[in-house]
Design a protein around this motif. Structure first.
Motif, PDB file in Angstrom:
ATOM      1  N   VAL A 169       0.840  -1.207   0.000  1.00  0.00           N
ATOM      2  CA  VAL A 169       0.000   0.000   0.000  1.00  0.00           C
ATOM      3  C   VAL A 169       0.872   1.254   0.000  1.00  0.00           C
ATOM      4  N   LYS A 170       1.906   1.282   0.835  1.00  0.00           N
ATOM      5  CA  LYS A 170       2.796   2.455   0.886  1.00  0.00           C
ATOM      6  C   LYS A 170       3.464   2.700  -0.465  1.00  0.00           C
ATOM      7  N   VAL A 200       0.816   3.987  -2.989  1.00  0.00           N
ATOM      8  CA  VAL A 200       0.438   5.372  -2.701  1.00  0.00           C
ATOM      9  C   VAL A 200       1.567   6.332  -3.100  1.00  0.00           C
ATOM     10  N   ARG A 201       2.790   5.945  -2.821  1.00  0.00           N
ATOM     11  CA  ARG A 201       3.941   6.794  -3.180  1.00  0.00           C
ATOM     12  C   ARG A 201       4.019   6.990  -4.697  1.00  0.00           C
ATOM     13  N   HIS A 238       1.089   9.111  -6.004  1.00  0.00           N
ATOM     14  CA  HIS A 238       1.244  10.526  -5.683  1.00  0.00           C
ATOM     15  C   HIS A 238       2.142  11.224  -6.706  1.00  0.00           C
ATOM     16  N   TYR A 254      -5.270  12.555  -6.559  1.00  0.00           N
ATOM     17  CA  TYR A 254      -4.623  11.775  -5.507  1.00  0.00           C
ATOM     18  C   TYR A 254      -5.537  11.620  -4.291  1.00  0.00           C
ATOM     19  N   ARG A 255      -6.196  12.697  -3.879  1.00  0.00           N
ATOM     20  CA  ARG A 255      -7.123  12.620  -2.742  1.00  0.00           C
ATOM     21  C   ARG A 255      -8.262  11.655  -3.032  1.00  0.00           C
ATOM     22  N   TYR A 287      -8.181   9.157  -5.167  1.00  0.00           N
ATOM     23  CA  TYR A 287      -7.617   7.807  -5.217  1.00  0.00           C
ATOM     24  C   TYR A 287      -7.430   7.255  -3.803  1.00  0.00           C
ATOM     25  N   LEU A 288      -6.911   8.079  -2.884  1.00  0.00           N
ATOM     26  CA  LEU A 288      -6.743   7.645  -1.498  1.00  0.00           C
ATOM     27  C   LEU A 288      -8.072   7.259  -0.870  1.00  0.00           C
ATOM     28  N   LEU A 324      -9.043   3.868  -2.377  1.00  0.00           N
ATOM     29  CA  LEU A 324      -8.173   2.799  -1.885  1.00  0.00           C
ATOM     30  C   LEU A 324      -8.469   2.467  -0.428  1.00  0.00           C
ATOM     31  N   ASN A 325      -8.567   3.483   0.420  1.00  0.00           N
ATOM     32  CA  ASN A 325      -8.839   3.239   1.838  1.00  0.00           C
ATOM     33  C   ASN A 325     -10.203   2.603   2.049  1.00  0.00           C
TER      34      ASN A 325
END
Length: 119
Positions: free
Chosen positions: A86-87, A90-91, A94, A102-103, A105-106, A109-110
């Motif tokens: 996940v990290k 996300v990296r 971004h 990006y917001r 997508y987060l 995903l969350n």
């Protein structure tokens, strides 16, 4: 004698039912780690350009592979593999997406991870 045979049959039936439930639980757990999505719908939702879409597709494919590897791991190792995947995802996202994309997508995903019991 009849009672012994009936008892053995009942125990065998319960054991087989329990084994079947374990197999179903294993399949359901593996399905939770299957992160494939419809890329066109994701592209429309995020408003991706063609260049972004190609990059997102590559990143997401790598993320799906890492999540399937995590599904095969055991216990604490599985949790750390999911967190690392996940990290990394996300990296990379971004870097490709603008702030608004990006917001969004987060959020997607969350929500997905939470609904599948991975968070």
């Amino acid at each position: 004698m009849k009672k012994i045979v009936l008892t053995l049959v009942a125990m065998l039936t319960m054991t087989m039912a329990n084994a079947e439930n374990e197999d179903n639980n294993t399949v359901e757990a593996a399905n939770a780690y299957d992160m494939r999505v419809n890329m066109r719908k994701l592209a429309v939702t995020l408003g991706l350009t063609l260049d972004q879409m190609e990059a997102v597709q590559d990143i997401h494919h790598q993320f799906c592979n890492e999540m399937m590897l995590a599904a095969q791991a055991e216990g604490d190792e599985r949790t750390s593999m999911v967190e690392q995947a996940v990290k990394k995802d996300v990296r990379y996202m971004h870097y490709i997406l603008d702030d608004k994309q990006y917001r969004k997508y987060l959020l997607l995903l969350n929500t997905t991870l939470y609904n599948r019991g991975l968070r």
